[in-house]
Each structure stands twice: as structure tokens, then as C-alpha cells.
Design a protein around this motif. Structure first.
Motif, mmCIF file in Angstrom:
data_model
loop_
_atom_site.group_PDB
_atom_site.id
_atom_site.type_symbol
_atom_site.label_atom_id
_atom_site.label_comp_id
_atom_site.label_asym_id
_atom_site.label_seq_id
_atom_site.Cartn_x
_atom_site.Cartn_y
_atom_site.Cartn_z
ATOM 1 N N LEU A 161 1.043 -0.911 0.013
ATOM 2 C CA LEU A 161 -0.084 0.412 -0.149
ATOM 3 C C LEU A 161 0.695 0.955 -0.487
ATOM 4 O O LEU A 161 2.728 1.435 0.922
ATOM 5 N N ILE A 162 0.352 2.072 -1.196
ATOM 6 C CA ILE A 162 1.551 3.525 -1.208
ATOM 7 C C ILE A 162 0.631 4.802 -0.411
ATOM 8 O O ILE A 162 -0.571 5.107 -0.801
ATOM 9 N N GLY A 163 1.282 5.539 0.723
ATOM 10 C CA GLY A 163 1.157 7.087 0.979
ATOM 11 C C GLY A 163 1.754 7.515 1.888
ATOM 12 O O GLY A 163 2.940 7.116 2.025
ATOM 13 N N ARG A 164 0.884 8.615 1.563
ATOM 14 C CA ARG A 164 0.182 9.099 2.128
ATOM 15 C C ARG A 164 -0.081 9.699 0.247
ATOM 16 O O ARG A 164 -1.371 10.551 0.017
ATOM 17 N N TYR A 165 1.046 9.679 -0.207
ATOM 18 C CA TYR A 165 1.397 10.226 -2.146
ATOM 19 C C TYR A 165 1.485 9.189 -2.956
ATOM 20 O O TYR A 165 2.337 8.992 -2.723
ATOM 21 N N GLY A 166 0.885 8.761 -3.260
ATOM 22 C CA GLY A 166 1.561 7.391 -4.749
ATOM 23 C C GLY A 166 2.297 8.893 -5.455
ATOM 24 O O GLY A 166 1.941 9.672 -6.044
ATOM 25 N N ASN A 204 -2.928 10.202 -2.177
ATOM 26 C CA ASN A 204 -3.455 10.194 -2.795
ATOM 27 C C ASN A 204 -2.656 7.911 -2.566
ATOM 28 O O ASN A 204 -1.517 7.447 -3.017
ATOM 29 N N LEU A 205 -3.765 7.309 -2.475
ATOM 30 C CA LEU A 205 -3.375 6.300 -2.060
ATOM 31 C C LEU A 205 -3.190 5.260 -3.362
ATOM 32 O O LEU A 205 -4.247 5.448 -4.155
ATOM 33 N N THR A 206 -2.152 3.975 -3.130
ATOM 34 C CA THR A 206 -2.749 2.931 -4.127
ATOM 35 C C THR A 206 -1.818 2.051 -3.661
ATOM 36 O O THR A 206 -1.496 1.534 -2.624
ATOM 37 N N SER A 207 -1.990 1.190 -4.663
ATOM 38 C CA SER A 207 -1.354 -0.555 -4.745
ATOM 39 C C SER A 207 -0.366 -0.762 -5.261
ATOM 40 O O SER A 207 -0.710 -0.622 -6.693
ATOM 41 N N HIS A 208 0.660 -1.141 -5.368
ATOM 42 C CA HIS A 208 1.785 -1.604 -5.356
ATOM 43 C C HIS A 208 2.384 -2.866 -6.031
ATOM 44 O O HIS A 208 3.576 -3.485 -5.769
ATOM 45 N N VAL A 209 1.648 -3.334 -6.248
ATOM 46 C CA VAL A 209 1.785 -5.100 -6.991
ATOM 47 C C VAL A 209 2.212 -4.940 -7.957
ATOM 48 O O VAL A 209 2.645 -4.012 -8.838
ATOM 49 N N TYR A 210 3.222 -6.095 -8.373
ATOM 50 C CA TYR A 210 4.433 -5.720 -9.848
ATOM 51 C C TYR A 210 3.656 -7.166 -10.007
ATOM 52 O O TYR A 210 3.713 -8.529 -10.057
ATOM 53 N N TRP A 211 3.318 -7.461 -11.152
ATOM 54 C CA TRP A 211 2.575 -8.022 -11.815
ATOM 55 C C TRP A 211 3.341 -8.950 -12.943
ATOM 56 O O TRP A 211 4.139 -8.497 -13.549
ATOM 57 N N ASN A 212 3.180 -10.385 -13.033
ATOM 58 C CA ASN A 212 3.976 -11.429 -13.606
ATOM 59 C C ASN A 212 3.237 -12.417 -14.212
ATOM 60 O O ASN A 212 2.942 -12.995 -13.218
ATOM 61 N N LEU A 213 2.207 -11.973 -15.132
ATOM 62 C CA LEU A 213 1.238 -13.439 -15.205
ATOM 63 C C LEU A 213 1.782 -14.306 -14.968
ATOM 64 O O LEU A 213 0.330 -15.398 -15.917
ATOM 65 N N THR A 254 -3.558 2.591 -9.763
ATOM 66 C CA THR A 254 -4.447 3.236 -9.858
ATOM 67 C C THR A 254 -4.616 4.528 -8.865
ATOM 68 O O THR A 254 -4.307 4.010 -8.185
ATOM 69 N N GLN A 255 -4.573 5.743 -9.869
ATOM 70 C CA GLN A 255 -4.224 7.126 -8.891
ATOM 71 C C GLN A 255 -4.328 8.279 -9.407
ATOM 72 O O GLN A 255 -5.199 8.595 -10.214
ATOM 73 N N HIS A 256 -4.756 9.666 -8.885
ATOM 74 C CA HIS A 256 -4.351 10.850 -8.877
ATOM 75 C C HIS A 256 -3.068 11.135 -10.054
ATOM 76 O O HIS A 256 -1.703 10.767 -9.387
#
Ligand code: BGC
Length: 383
Positions: A105-110, A207-216, A350-352
Motif C-alpha cells: 500500500l502506498i501513501g500518503r501520496y502515490g 493519493n493512495l494506491t497499491s504497488h503490486v508487481y504483476w507477472n501473469l 490506479t491513482q490521481h
């Protein structure tokens, strides 16, 4: 009393996790079990970090109380074979020592705030600076490095976690006491939904966001350049050499940033484009065509052709940071005991927009007392 209750939960957890591992306990649409908690590790100051395991609709999630980190997210391929599709570490020490925000989780500002400075209601604030001269992802000790209070729940056919963190007035330079609540829900269809909420007692920016690193194809399986991606955005925010937006909303048409029609992530990534040079690849914010919406709307689809695993993202937010894992440099060993190299994963945050507090023309990130910050992002999986 408290101890015995915990013991019962731990025993149930052990049974549940064992069954899930054996592949005999795939959650059906009938609703999942209550998430289970186990000790993951201990921080240097003695604080215990727990890991929560939950499963519903065919999706398996493991979340740490440290940073709200998604330590593992397992989904099946077209033949039903599960892989963890999120980069991470096997132990808490690695997260503390060297995580580039894996799953956090990223905060306070992505993303970035230029020079870590902004002025709000006539008062100038200086934030913690941790990326050259800029402030990145909340500063030196952002929400990704805090231990959150976590509770598991079941609700109808949903299972999930509620994570709380209170960020004190002045923490990392930000004004106001910010009370953040993030809810991770796994639905009966296996969607992973994130609801973010926050309140403040002084005007601030959030500006909160999520920082998952995807490799499907599975973490540690190689590069994501063959993954196919589409993003519903005709514009993006070009940056300067410090990755701060110039303020322009530039057209993607005719540039490597055009993902309006599905293309491979690696297709244009080596073009001699100044913006790609600045990011050492893609590290930019897309201006989503739909803008801010009351309900999450579909904005991006990522697919790994080899496994068939597909991720669809819907959000209420106006922006999407697409980062192609450019700064992974072969110095980290991940949870599956493989080295992570450049392009081994990508982030879709996803973010501002970055640096909004200094860009009057961007959608506002100001939160005032009496208001509640609310955004939602939904990740849907199929194969
Ligand atoms: C940023 C990158 C940064 C990365 C950290 C991304 O959200 O856009 O510039 O290096 O996070 O891992």
C-alpha cells in the motif's frame, strides 16, 4: 481467554491452508472461510508482523500487516494450474531491507511530489525527500513501511481484510492526522477489490494506491514484454528527467504510449523516445478517458498469452501509473528463489496524477476536515 481464542483460530488456519495447498479446498461461489492469521516475522524493534491468508472464487491471497503487502496472489491458468503472479519476498527481513514497494500500500501520496514541496491554503510544506530531490510514494517511511492493524471478515459470499493506519500530524512532512482504512475483498467470483478511505483533521493531500508487481506467467518466470496490454486512455502525462510531469496532457497517438488497441508491452519499449529514456522504459501516468467516476469502470486489460491468465482493472480513479519494472536490476532474490531482472514484472497503479499538489490543472488531491476520501479499484481474473 485471548490466548485460547487465538489458538483455535491458528489451528483452523493451519487446517485451511494445508487443505488449500493440496488443491482440495478451492472456494466455490458459495463464499469463503474467514481469513486466517499466522506469524510472519518480527521487526528489529520487536513488533510482530502477521500474514493473513484468504481464498475465494479461485483466487488465493496472502497479505502482510507490514505495509498491507500482497506477499502472494495465486490464480489458475487455462488448465487450472496455480502460480503466484505477484513479485515479493519470502521473509520480513528482505521487505524491510530492500523492497521496491513489492505489493505494498502506498501513501500518503502515490508517486512523486516535486522537490517534496507544496503549498496549501498559503502554508508551504516540506516533505521527506527520498528520490533525488523529490518525494516518492509518501517519503522515506511511507505507508508501505508501517505496520497496519488488520482484521479478517466474511460478509455474505465475500471474504476480506480491513486494514487501518493512523498517520500522525506532520509525519513525513504532511499536515493533519490522517486516518486511513483500506479494505481488501475477495468476491465469490475471485475478484480482488480494494476500497480506500481516509479522513483528516487538517487540510492535507492524499493519493493512495497499491504497488503490486504483476507477472501473469508467475513471479520469477522471466520478462513481461510478451504480455498484452490495453489502456483506455488517449492522453498521458509526459515527464522531465526527474520523472515529474511537465503539466502537459499529451496525446498517445503516434507514440510508444498508445495502448488504446491491445499490444505487447515490449513492442515499442526500445524506441528511441525521450520519454522512454527518462523512465528507462515505461514509467508514466495515463490520463484515463473516463475521468473520475463514482463507480469503478474498466480501464485496462493485461494478458499473458502463454498461460491465458488475464487481469482486468476497473477503478474510480482518473489516472494509471504504468511502470515496466525498469529499476529491477538483478540484485533481489524473490519469494520463489529467482533473481528479479529488468522487465520481470509491471505495475499498474490506479491513482490521481503525480505531483498534483503543484499542478493546478490536474484533478485535486486535497482532503479537508469533514470530507472522506474514497476510491475503489477492482482486479478481475480469468484464463
Ligand atoms: C514509480 C517508479 C519507481 C517505482 C518504485 C513506481 O510507481 O513510478 O518510478 O521506481 O514505483 O519501485
Amino acid at each position: 481467554m485471548e490466548t485460547s481464542r487465538r489458538t483455535v483460530i491458528a489451528a483452523a488456519a493451519a487446517a485451511g491452508v494445508a487443505a488449500a495447498t493440496a488443491g482440495t479446498a478451492h472456494a466455490s461461489g458459495a463464499g469463503g472461510r474467514k481469513p486466517v492469521k499466522e506469524l510472519f516475522g518480527t521487526l528489529a524493534d520487536g513488533t510482530k508482523v502477521h500474514r493473513w491468508s484468504l481464498e475465494n472464487g479461485g483466487t488465493r491471497l496472502k497479505v502482510l500487516s507490514y505495509g498491507g503487502v500482497v506477499q502472494s496472489l495465486e490464480i489458475p491458468d487455462r488448465r487450472g494450474r496455480y502460480r503466484n503472479v505477484s513479485l515479493g519476498f519470502a521473509n520480513i527481513e528482505d521487505y524491510v531491507a530492500s523492497s521496491p514497494y513489492f505489493g505494498a500500500l502506498i501513501g500518503r501520496y502515490g508517486n512523486r511530489i516535486a522537490k517534496g514541496r507544496f503549498t496549501l491554503d498559503g502554508t508551504a510544506y516540506q516533505l521527506s525527500v527520498n528520490d533525488g530531490e523529490n518525494s516518492l510514494h509518501g517519503g522515506a517511511k511511507g505507508f508501505d513501511k508501517r505496520v497496519w492493524d488488520v482484521e479478517g471478515f466474511t460478509s455474505g459470499s465475500d471474504v476480506g481484510l480491513v486494514l487501518h493506519y493512523v498517520s500522525g500530524d506532520g509525519e513525513m512532512g504532511y499536515p493533519g492526522t490522517l486516518r486511513a482504512t483500506v479494505t481488501y475483498t475477495l468476491t465469490r467470483d475471485g475478484d480482488w477489490r480494494i476500497d480506500y478511505a481516509a479522513t483528516t483533521d487538517k487540510a492535507t493531500v492524499v493519493n493512495l494506491t497499491s504497488h503490486v508487481y504483476w507477472n501473469l506467467a508467475g513471479e520469477g518466470s522471466g520478462s513481461i514484454y510478451d504480455h498484452e496490454l490495453s489502456i483506455a486512455a488517449a492522453r498521458y502525462t509526459p515527464v522531465d528527467s526527474g520523472l515529474i510531469p511537465t503539466g502537459e496532457l499529451a496525446k498517445v497517438a503516434g507514440t510508444p504510449f498508445d495502448f488504446r488497441r491491445t499490444k505487447a508491452v515490449g513492442e515499442d519499449i526500445r524506441e528511441a523516445d525521450q520519454q522512454l529514456l527518462y523512465g528507462q522504459g515505461i514509467d508514466h501516468n495515463w490520463v484515463l478517458d473516463k475521468g473520475i467516476t463514482a463507480r469503478p469502470e474498466h480501464i485496462a486489460t493485461l494478458r499473458d498469452p502463454s498461460s491465458g491468465r488475464t487481469l482486468k482493472i476497473a477503478t474510480t480513479e482518473p489516472g494509471l501509473q504504468f511502470y515496466s519494472g525498469n529499476f529491477l536490476d538483478g540484485t533481489l532474490v524473490g519469494s520463489g528463489d529467482h533473481i528479479y531482472r529488468q522487465g520481470d514484472a509491471l505495475c499498474l497503479e490506479t491513482q490521481h496524477f503525480p505531483d498534483s499538489p503543484n499542478q493546478p490543472s490536474f484533478p485535486s488531491t486535497v482532503l479537508r476536515p469533514g470530507e472522506t476520501y474514497r476510491t475503489t479499484t477492482v482486479h478481475s481474473f480469468s484464463a
